[in-house]
Design a protein around this motif. Structure first.
Motif: not given
Length: 265
Positions: A234, A261, A100, A123-124, A206-208, A126, A265
């Protein structure tokens, strides 16, 4: 993410803000890798390490070349690419996987470049109150219109190649102000003026986006927050904290990062 699911994600973020100790769906052994903000370094995330470790996670917050304990490597040649390579080297030599990746503030520039080149390890992604560039943009391009002139003037007034740090958020405790002030260092202006060069096209990870709502009058992050909030690709969250939440609100930030987390996803 469907529109309805997006709205639920936004509502969940407000619950995290409101509750002192929310129940979090734990992930097992997640690795969080931080791209720190400007003028800062790994030292500034020290409050977060025990919190993440207690929940069974690993938090890595490397220090960029020329800052923190690596200040002896300060050079007018250090730029955005230098810092991207710093983080990529940590991923390689620590053999980090299923990451992450968290980019805070200026670290959003670095994290975007790292995610572009290490897509199979992440995986991500942020963004924590961070700049979100596209290919060919520098921080001076994506920041407020006055940022370029201000940074150039600040560098010129100093040693000619470094920009001194921004003010510390006003809600920071007196002890933390002292701690931070003794450790922040001016940073090469090339870090802010070098355009990001993407190599793999648009990011599909995957975005936050976490927007820290105790803003300053000249808030450079609202445009990125609004964009993420209205984009179904998002996940958007808000936290009632000032810009350095890892210092002023570490428990709330740790809880929110763990919740992100744990999302599918």
């Amino acid at each position: 993410m469907k529109r309805r699911e997006f709205l639920k994600a936004g509502a969940a973020s407000m619950t995290v803000v409101a509750m002192a100790t929310p129940a979090i769906a734990q992930t097992s052994g997640t690795t969080f890798l931080v791209c720190t903000g400007a003028w800062s370094a790994g030292w500034s995330w020290k409050k977060m390490h025990p919190l993440m470790a207690a929940a069974g996670h690993r938090l890595a917050a490397p220090t960029y070349t020329g800052l923190g304990e690596r200040e002896h490597l300060a050079s007018s040649s250090n730029d955005l690419e230098t810092h991207i390579q710093d983080i990529l080297a940590v991923i390689k030599y620590e053999d980090l996987r299923d990451i992450v990746l968290v980019g805070h503030s200026y670290g959003g520039m670095v994290a975007t470049g790292v995610a572009d080149r290490a897509r199979d390890r992440i995986t991500r992604l942020v963004y924590l109150d961070a700049f979100v560039p596209t290919d060919g943009q520098s921080l001076m391009d994506v920041g407020p219109p006055t940022v370029r002139q201000r940074m150039q003037e600040l560098a010129k007034a100093g040693d000619g190649w470094r920009v001194p740090s921004n003010p510390i958020p006003s809600d920071t405790s007196e002890a933390d102000v002292k701690w931070i002030s003794e450790r922040r260092l001016p940073q090469s202006i090339k870090c802010f003026e070098q355009p990001l060069k993407m190599r793999g096209g648009d990011l599909t990870l995957p975005r936050s986006y976490i927007y820290l709502t105790r803003v300053t009058p000249a808030d450079p992050f609202r445009p990125f927050a609004e964009r993420a909030k209205n984009d179904r690709n998002w996940r958007y969250y808000e936290l009632d904290a000032s810009h350095s939440a890892h210092v002023t609100a570490p428990e709330a930030l740790a809880q929110l990062l763990q919740m992100i987390a744990s999302q599918p996803t």
